[in-house]
Design an enzyme around this catalytic site. Structure first.
Site, PDB file in Angstrom:
ATOM      1  CB  SER A 124       6.796 -34.594  16.943  1.00 43.50           C
ATOM      2  OG  SER A 124       8.128 -34.994  16.808  1.00 43.50           O
ATOM      3  CD  GLU A 140      -2.284  22.736  -3.972  1.00 41.69           C
ATOM      4  OE1 GLU A 140      -2.189  23.035  -5.172  1.00 41.69           O
ATOM      5  OE2 GLU A 140      -1.314  22.725  -3.195  1.00 41.69           O
TER       6      GLU A 140
END
Lengths: 802, 191
Positions: free
Chosen positions: A470, A190
């Site tokens: 339960s 770049e």
């Protein structure tokens, strides 16, 4: 005479006009310069403000539990290599640098990294690890002679804590932490002159201007990294001339204030790399996670190349929507890498052949462990403000076990999908949560907050309070067993029809799941087969307040309403709370508050806080031992039997199924010798799942337990417990009308080859048992008494003293 | 007064019992097979050493002759990793770095969660740190892992006596001391 004067006057006037023109121009120039200076000063303030905002915050870093190596540890070579790879250790042929390893015929040689833990710095070491099958057989220190008893590796970084409403997601990285190929490659691709230019590149501008002229519009960037950073930070993408000039000025100003390193680092964290719906992806740290679901330091060259390729145009080159463009540009970047000798030609060639390897579904968030980090954040909030957590760079050492977490994530997702498919339930309609902890130490090893691949923020493990059904029964039975003069494992309970008049005038008629009555089953069977009626009756006999007391002792922080339906679990708990309760049962009655965090230090390693192990004896170990005996029967003979379709018989586990009314919630909670797991399955809209605890949660539970290196549950029998060999019948109805204290469900002349050792509290063995190995009339070695508790035994005396 | 009488009678009875009563049935709940014993502390004398565990100084006892003697110190059953952490904890305690010592001991617990000596060591440390409640809980936990080991039990009950005394529980402390004495006597009658 007058003409000469006018001529003199007009030339003087001309001169004067010329002078004033110049003065006028000079004055204008000064004013212009002044305005320009003010403008630059204003820009300067803006630039500094935005730049510092972008790089000021140091979010807290969260680490998993460190891997400890020692002789005898259950770990095989492949597992160690996999862990080293996750830590970013490089596989090399020679041990040269820290953070590398090499494979040998008998094991692995590794060079660990230096790390400062809570208790001080740990030096880097060269270690030879040898394996014998699935176990570490020896550790040897290379470099000095002798063996090393224990090696602690640097811990895995699992995420950061960011401000709650920051609006901008980031995974912040520091320049010295990223793979060197990234910044070097970025510069080459770049802005080749980055290290030399002063923020703008005249060559670049000239080139771009020429391109713009030829195109007749503003087309090319020509920008340096600094200019790109400026654009990312606070300018839109519109490429007007005025914007370009402003951008150029700001770049020069930026460069005048900040070093190249600082600019580069901020760039790495700010550059726009993609879009995820409404969320923008900024920075390479987040980009790496977003595209590859991996941290930056695990990326391969072609993956780094792809990220750099995206800088030019994340939408245009989006690998998910335009893979051909993406791969073309990626390979161009790879060519530049090779040309500038960042990688070799062969490496470039190999890398170009590789496919894009981008993860199909972009992951949300910034970490692979969002549910766990959520728990960490909550546990820290009581002591640290949001600001401390997100800006001081604290280091947080947790109990997370990444292997366990991964197994739990995988099994929740895949098993749920299997259940949906096999029962023709609409895909994605079931949800689940799981919590895995160690037994001793109460360390939270992994949390699953939901079944979706993309974490939405709803952490069901912590926030879904669901009726436990339960799962409450063991609490009821434990309370009963604490009264050995009234209840033991074979005490007959009454499972015949029960009608309860409630305080509000209504009646409650509990029903068994099979809608049948089971006569008078022994206590252990009423629990292992989860009989609702017998349990309800038992609970009313004991009294709901005592059951609530037990529930609180086991670690439940709330106070449920003392209604009879509490016996059948009409109370909402989160999976984490369930895990806490079952952790106490697994630990022999010792309560340890579950912890996710072990210690916190400053970013320099100075210790700030430690979260020590705390235990408390809350229930006597004899009663818990008896209860745990029943919970083992649940998985071997009771409602949890299908566990052994998945687990090997040699791994002893204990637990309880739970199904709430109308099948809204499917639970399984249980433990092995070293792991406690609580799993919930249900629907977010609270509708019927058509699943019981066994057909839903248990299926996930067993598969997680299978994957996480569990040890068999083999509790030490406490003093004050006597085991007797009895023959038990698990099939058929107990239709006996046995009175309290007698149990005539045995065969007369018992077939002792099928006898089972049943524990009793010493001194409370009921009369009339046909004990294998003894004739019924001979008294037991330990003091026996009848079931009414009149005569005191020596054991009682002793007990009373202490 | 009655308490003291009870205590004396209890003590006498217990010594009498120790002589007369045959050893209690000591079984684990079958039918659950246990081929992988919990690492760290072998529960019964006849069990083989846990898989992969280094147990230095194994007494060379020929089988069928005598049961393995009960471990009296950490060195008797702990692996090298745990021993090195306990040594580090000792150094840290001497240097006054109590929480660092606790951190080392907790690391040892992660490695051998069934080792009663590690819990005992932590109990001792908590006592030094004036945390008697934790000291007692940890000592009891250590006991629960060493049910038939009078050496370990005697030391733990001694710790509990000190912890109760530090909390101001004089009667509790006395009874714990008595219990420690009981186990101490057992170590003399046993080999």
């Amino acid at each position: 005479m007058a003409g000469k004067k006018t001529r003199k006057k007009s030339s003087a006037k001309k001169a004067q006009r010329r002078r004033s023109k110049w003065t006028y121009l000079i004055a204008l120039a000064f004013v212009g310069a002044a305005i320009f200076a003010v403008y630059c000063a204003w820009l300067d303030v803006q630039v500094r403000h935005h730049f510092e905002n972008a790089s000021w915050s140091l979010p807290a870093k969260v680490y998993a539990r460190p891997l400890e190596l020692y002789a005898g540890k259950s770990l095989d070579k492949n597992q160690l290599v996999s862990m080293l790879n996750n830590l970013g250790y490089r596989h090399e042929s020679k041990l040269r640098d820290r953070g590398s390893y090499r494979l040998t015929s008998s094991g692995v040689d590794l060079y660990s990294r230096q790390f400062t833990f809570w208790d001080g710095p740990q030096k880097a070491q060269k270690i030879r690890v040898r394996f014998s099958g699935q176990t570490v057989s020896s550790l040897q220190s290379l470099g000095k002679s002798g063996s090393t008893a224990l090696v602690r590796l640097d811990p895995l970084f699992i995420g950061s804590i960011y401000p709650a409403h920051s609006g901008a997601d980031r995974i912040l990285v520091r320049l010295d932490e990223v793979p060197p190929l990234l910044p070097a490659g970025l510069i080459e691709v770049e802005d080749r002159d980055f290290l030399r230019n002063h923020g703008i590149s005249l060559k670049g501008i000239a080139r771009a201007a020429w391109a713009d002229l030829r195109a007749g519009a503003i087309v090319q960037g020509g920008s340096t990294l600094t200019q790109q950073l400026v654009k990312n930070l606070f300018l839109t993408n519109r490429q007007t001339l005025s914007r370009k000039i402003k951008g150029a000025l700001m770049s020069i100003l930026l460069e005048s204030h900040y070093s190249k390193e600082a600019i580069l680092e901020t760039y790495l964290n700010e550059v726009y790399l993609g879009q995820d719906g409404a969320r923008s992806i900024h920075g390479f740290g987040l980009g790496s996670y977003f595209y590859f679901k991996k941290p930056l330091n695990e990326l391969e060259p072609q993956e780094i190349a792809l990220l750099i390729a995206l800088v030019k145009g994340p939408s245009y080159y989006n690998p998910r929507t335009h893979p051909e463009r993406a791969i073309k540009r990626r390979n161009l970047v790879l060519r530049i890498f090779a040309e500038t000798h960042l990688i070799t030609a062969q490496q470039a060639q190999k890398a170009k052949q590789k496919p894009l390897q981008v993860v199909a579904t972009p992951p949300g968030g910034t970490t692979q462990y969002p549910a766990f980090i959520d728990l960490v954040r909550r546990q820290l909030h009581s002591q640290y403000s949001d600001k401390d957590l997100t800006s001081e760079g604290l280091r947080i050492f947790t109990t997370l076990n990444p292997r366990v977490q991964k197994a739990a994530d995988h099994r929740v997702r895949s098993t749920l999908a299997d259940i949906e498919k096999s029962r023709q339930i609409k895909e994605g309609s079931l949800q689940a949560a799981a919590v895995v902890t160690s037994v001793s130490g109460g360390r939270v090893l992994g949390i699953v907050g939901g079944s979706a691949a993309r974490y939405t923020g709803y952490n069901r493990a912590l926030d879904a309070y669901r009726q436990i059904g339960s799962l409450m029964k063991p609490v009821v039975y434990l309370t009963a067993l604490e009264n050995p003069d009234q209840y033991n494992l074979v005490t007959p309970l009454d499972d015949t029809r029960l009608i309860v008049k409630l305080a509000n005038g209504k009646t409650w008629i509990p029903q068994n799941y099979d809608r049948k009555s089971h006569g008078h089953p022994p206590l252990y069977k009423a629990l292992s087969h989860s009989y609702n009626v017998a349990t309800s009756r038992l609970a009313l006999q004991i009294g709901i307040p005592d059951i609530i007391k037990t529930l609180k002792k086991l670690g439940y922080p709330g106070t449920p309403a003392p209604l009879p339906s509490l016996a059948l679990g009409a109370v909402g708990l989160s999976p984490l709370q369930v895990a806490q309760i079952y952790n106490t049962l697994a630990g022999g009655g010792y309560y340890t508050p579950l912890r996710a965090i072990k210690a916190v230090t400053t970013r320099n390693g100075k210790p700030l806080n430690r979260y020590p192990l705390k235990i408390q004896r809350v229930v006597d170990s004899q009663s818990v031992y008896l209860l745990d005996w029943i919970l083992q029967r649940v998985t071997h003979h009771g409602t949890g039997q299908s566990a052994y379709h998945v687990l090997p018989k040699s791994l002893n586990v204990a637990g309880k199924t739970g199904t709430s009314s109308q099948w809204r919630d499917s639970w399984f909670a249980g433990f092995s010798g070293n792991r406690v797991i609580a799993v919930w399955v249900g629907r977010d809209d609270d509708k019927n799942t058509h699943l019981t605890g066994a057909t839903g949660a248990l299926q996930i539970w067993t598969r997680i337990m299978h994957d996480i290196d569990a040890r068999s549950f083999s509790p030490v029998k406490p003093a004050g417990v006597t085991s007797l060999k009895l023959v038990l019948k698990d099939k058929g109805n107990e239709q006996s009308t046995a009175s309290h204290g007698l149990f005539s469900g045995f065969l007369s002349g018992p077939d002792c080859s099928k006898a089972v050792a049943v524990p009793f509290i010493t001194g409370y063995v009921p009369d009339g048992l046909e004990i294998c190995g003894q004739s019924p009339s001979r008294p037991d070695n330990n003091q026996q008494q009848n079931g009414h508790g009149h005569s005191k035994s020596i054991a009682d005396w002793f007990r009373e003293l202490f | 007064m009655t308490k003291i009488i009870k205590l004396t009678i209890a003590g006498l009875l217990v010594t009498a019992l120790a002589a007369c009563v045959s050893p209690p049935v000591n079984r684990q709940p079958a039918p659950m097979p246990v081929p992988q014993p919990y690492p760290g502390y072998p529960q019964q004398p006849t069990q083989p050493p846990p898989e992969g565990q280094h147990i230095p100084q194994q007494p060379q006892v020929p089988p069928q002759q005598q049961p393995k003697p009960k471990p009296r110190r950490a060195q008797d059953i702990s692996g090298a990793a745990v021993l090195s952490l306990l040594r580090a904890a000792k150094k840290q305690t001497h240097a006054g770095k109590y929480e660092r010592a606790a951190a080392s001991i907790e690391r040892a617990l992660n490695i051998e969660p069934g080792n009663p000596f590690v819990y005992q060591r932590l109990a001792k440390l908590r006592l030094q740190q004036q945390q008697p409640d934790q000291a007692e809980s940890l000592a009891r936990k250590s006991n629960s892992l060493a049910v038939n080991n009078p050496w370990v039990q005697a030391q733990n009950w001694q710790l509990i006596a000190q912890a109760r005394s530090a909390s101001g529980d004089k009667t509790g402390s006395a009874s714990a001391s008595a219990r420690a004495q009981f186990f101490q006597n057992q170590t003399r009658t046993r080999r």
